[in-house]
Enzyme design. Structure first.
Site, PDB file in Angstrom:
ATOM      1  N   HIS A  11       0.831  -1.208   0.000  1.00 25.64           N
ATOM      2  CA  HIS A  11       0.000   0.000   0.000  1.00 25.64           C
ATOM      3  C   HIS A  11       0.863   1.254   0.000  1.00 25.64           C
ATOM      4  O   HIS A  11       2.074   1.212   0.240  1.00 25.64           O
ATOM      5  CB  HIS A  11      -0.968   0.008   1.190  1.00 25.64           C
ATOM      6  CG  HIS A  11      -0.323   0.126   2.545  1.00 25.64           C
ATOM      7  ND1 HIS A  11       0.185   1.304   3.029  1.00 25.64           N
ATOM      8  CD2 HIS A  11      -0.130  -0.797   3.529  1.00 25.64           C
ATOM      9  CE1 HIS A  11       0.661   1.123   4.252  1.00 25.64           C
ATOM     10  NE2 HIS A  11       0.493  -0.160   4.573  1.00 25.64           N
ATOM     11  N   CYS A  47       3.186  -4.523   6.713  1.00 26.49           N
ATOM     12  CA  CYS A  47       2.865  -4.324   5.303  1.00 26.49           C
ATOM     13  C   CYS A  47       4.093  -3.867   4.519  1.00 26.49           C
ATOM     14  O   CYS A  47       5.135  -3.527   5.088  1.00 26.49           O
ATOM     15  CB  CYS A  47       1.756  -3.294   5.153  1.00 26.49           C
ATOM     16  SG  CYS A  47       0.131  -3.865   5.740  1.00 26.49           S
TER      17      CYS A  47
END
Length: 221
Positions: free
Chosen positions: A158, A174
């Protein structure tokens, strides 16, 4: 009127032709085991170098700095570590949003982030911005199922507003990218694209051959 802070240069680590060839060999090996819906593109995340390599039609098309977990690598739920192994992109969230739009797992929140170019800004680092590519582990017992399930852990590729941290481990698990980079990647891939997260080129052979046994060993530590 104060001058705007200078934008930090984002580091890049060149990938040698030998390393690129090794990654492509890994990809072809993985395609035989995990037939991909989209077999023209391939993503490799190099944790050691904090780089994401994007291959198209057997050629290295782009390289971008990323931030993986500040706590290192690991697959367990609650570890805040980046999982290793073989994954596929299972979903895309945020098409058409502004570059610094703030998202959560359900979609846009309505917020717009402020880009930060200095390190050590926890608020900026915790934001999910721009686009989300959801990841599903393909190795049962290692990164899929039970308390090692990557999708259930909400591990994504992301965007981030914390541009000053790119190129070094800083996330909570992440893979974070600059907004412009993740937009380009988002446009180039579809669900089914294989993603390999490794400690560096040539380390695929060190990935778990018998995931349940390795998970059991970790429990005994």
């Amino acid at each position: 009127m104060a001058a705007a802070p200078a934008r930090a240069a984002l580091p890049q680590t060149p990938l040698s032709s030998t390393a690129a060839a090794a990654l492509l060999m890994d990809w072809h090996q993985l395609l035989a085991q995990y037939p991909a819906a989209n077999d023209k593109v391939f993503i490799a995340v190099d944790v050691a170098r904090q780089q994401l390599y994007f291959f198209r039609n057997g050629v290295l098309a782009d390289t971008w700095p990323v931030s993986t977990a500040s706590r290192g690598t690991g697959e367990r739920d609650g570890s805040f570590e980046t999982p290793l192994g073989v994954f596929e992109i299972s979903g895309k969230i945020g098409a058409g949003l502004p570059a610094f739009a703030v998202l959560d797992r359900h979609g846009p929140t309505g917020g717009i982030a402020r880009p930060v170019f200095t390190p050590d800004d926890p608020a900026a680092n915790e934001m999910i911005t721009t686009r989300i590519l959801t990841l599903t582990g393909l190795e049962p017992g290692w990164n899929e199922g039970g308390d090692v399930d990557t999708r259930a852990r909400h591990i994504y590729i992301h965007g981030t507003a914390d541009l000053g941290q790119l190129g070094q481990p800083a996330s909570k698990g992440c893979i974070q990218m600059a907004p412009g980079a993740v937009i380009r990647l988002f446009r180039a891939v579809q669900p089914g694209t294989i993603v390999l997260i490794i400690l560096g080129p040539g380390t695929l052979e060190t990935m778990p051959g018998d995931p349940p046994a390795i998970v059991a060993d970790r429990d005994e530590d």
